[in-house]
Design an enzyme around this catalytic site. Structure first.
Site, PDB file in Angstrom:
ATOM      1  N   ASP A 189     -79.279 -40.538  16.845  1.00 16.07           N
ATOM      2  CA  ASP A 189     -80.716 -40.489  16.592  1.00 16.07           C
ATOM      3  C   ASP A 189     -81.488 -41.188  17.707  1.00 16.07           C
ATOM      4  OD1 ASP A 189     -82.727 -39.523  14.991  1.00 16.07           O
ATOM      5  OD2 ASP A 189     -82.878 -41.328  13.772  1.00 16.07           O
ATOM      6  N   ASP A 312     -82.715 -38.100   7.664  1.00 17.73           N
ATOM      7  CA  ASP A 312     -82.870 -39.511   7.322  1.00 17.73           C
ATOM      8  C   ASP A 312     -82.706 -39.718   5.824  1.00 17.73           C
ATOM      9  OD1 ASP A 312     -83.470 -40.011  10.019  1.00 17.73           O
ATOM     10  OD2 ASP A 312     -85.565 -39.484   9.685  1.00 17.73           O
TER      11      ASP A 312
END
Length: 391
Positions: A189, A312
């Site tokens: 990420d 997420d």
């Protein structure tokens, strides 16, 4: 103030994230009798399937390979998404995302439904079950990645369901594979969002340049309306009404209409000059770094709703789902760590005013708090409880 703005934005995104994690925890506690009988998605176990008889080194090496292969698959899929978006293959993008939604809702939803039926002996026939699951998937495709205007609450609700279903089944990965995967996705990420050649960074820049919506599953919270914003909204509405007016009246009323239009035009010009002056003042304050500059940064960041990728939601919930297999005290510790990470990420977002990865801080804190609670706090509390120290 800064704290009020951060608090309002945090609540707007924390509610759906908390709901997703809560559903996963409840499902894990209610349905998991013997987790060894439940199979995690095969995409995360391509290289190595853990066996209880394997040595520790074999488990660690296999878990690392599984995490690397999964990250490579996610990277390739994201670059494919970037390529299709760059080439303006809108139909291909919609088919790609729609197929993913339908697959998750039907395949994983059906597997969860079968688990419910088996666990609680529910009287459901195959035909009814199939019709319900199929319609559930079709409606999800139409709502989660809307092809028509729908209320945002339906889109948000289906996105939370998709995240919950995916996270529930990923919870049953082997334990070491789970930890390596969470850490690897947090590192991915960072690289994907912050590096110039990162796929998510490229996708965000391309969408911003074209002023188009991201072609991905993204949860968007509703923008927080603060005192003083209502007037600006009414002014924007008034401008739209004035612009939409057309002098298609008769010759007898034309002089009156012209006079009113001139008055309205003068009023709008004064408003525009005032708004320009305020904008110049805020820009000077931002350049000076004064207190007003800080407020300007917050408002510029939070003028719209916060957007959080569905990945997420999934990996936050995988973390608390894994904790739910141990005990609820560990779940609570991991949840607080994730919330603290979200708050820290939002604070950085307000300062840097650019897209930031939402996994690294929350996942790092969550993993640390998981092992601290499981290895240190839980044995300590258990000793106090068994010796009746609390009483």
């Amino acid at each position: 103030s800064l704290l009020e703005s951060l608090g309002a934005e945090l609540v707007s995104i924390l509610a759906p994230v908390s709901a997703c994690m809560l559903f996963v925890v409840l499902l894990v506690r209610a349905l998991v009798v013997n987790s060894s009988q439940l199979q995690a998605p095969a995409i995360a176990l391509v290289i190595y399937a853990e066996d209880p008889s394997d040595s520790t080194s074999e488990k660690l090496g296999g878990a690392l390979l599984n995490a690397l292969v999964f990250v490579a698959f996610v990277t390739a899929a994201t670059f494919l998404l970037v390529g299709l978006f760059y080439l303006r293959c809108t139909k291909c993008l919609r088919l790609y995302v729609s197929f993913s939604i339908f697959n998750v809702l039907v395949y994983l939803g059906a597997a969860l439904g079968v688990l419910f039926v088996q666990t609680y002996s529910l009287p459901v026939d195959v035909i009814t079950f199939s019709v319900v699951i199929f319609n559930f998937g079709v409606v999800g495709v139409l709502v989660a990645f809307p092809v028509m205007p729908v209320p945002i609450i339906f889109t948000q609700g289906y996105l939370v369901l998709i995240g919950m279903l995916t996270a529930f089944w990923f919870t049953f990965l082997p334990e070491w594979t789970t930890w390596f995967l969470l850490v690897a996705m947090a590192l991915y990420d960072i690289a994907a969002v912050l590096l110039p050649g990162g796929p998510l960074n490229m996708l965000l820049e391309l969408a911003s340049k074209r002023e188009e919506e991201l072609p991905a599953l993204v949860y968007e919270s509703r923008p927080v309306v603060r005192p003083g914003q209502q007037g600006s909204q009414s002014r924007r509405w008034r401008r739209r009404v004035v612009v939409a007016a057309s002098p298609s009246t008769s010759a007898e009323t034309a002089p009156h209409v012209d006079h009113r239009m001139e008055t309205l035009s003068a009023f709008m010009a004064n408003e525009e000059r005032a708004a320009g002056a305020i904008h110049d003042e805020l820009r000077e304050l931002n350049n000076d770094g004064s207190e007003g500059g800080e407020l300007g940064r917050i408002e510029s960041v939070t003028e719209g709703g916060i957007k959080l990728g569905l990945g997420d939601f999934i990996f936050y919930s995988v973390l608390v789902g894994r904790a739910a297999m141990f005990d609820l005290m560990t779940v609570w510790a991991c949840y607080l760590a994730i919330v603290a990470g979200l708050g820290a990420t939002l604070a950085l977002l307000a300062v840097w005013r650019r897209a930031l990865p939402a996994l690294p801080i929350s996942i790092s804190l969550g993993v640390v708090f998981y092992f601290l609670t499981r290895l240190v706090l839980e044995p300590y509390v258990l000793q106090l409880d068994t010796r009746l120290v609390f009483f």
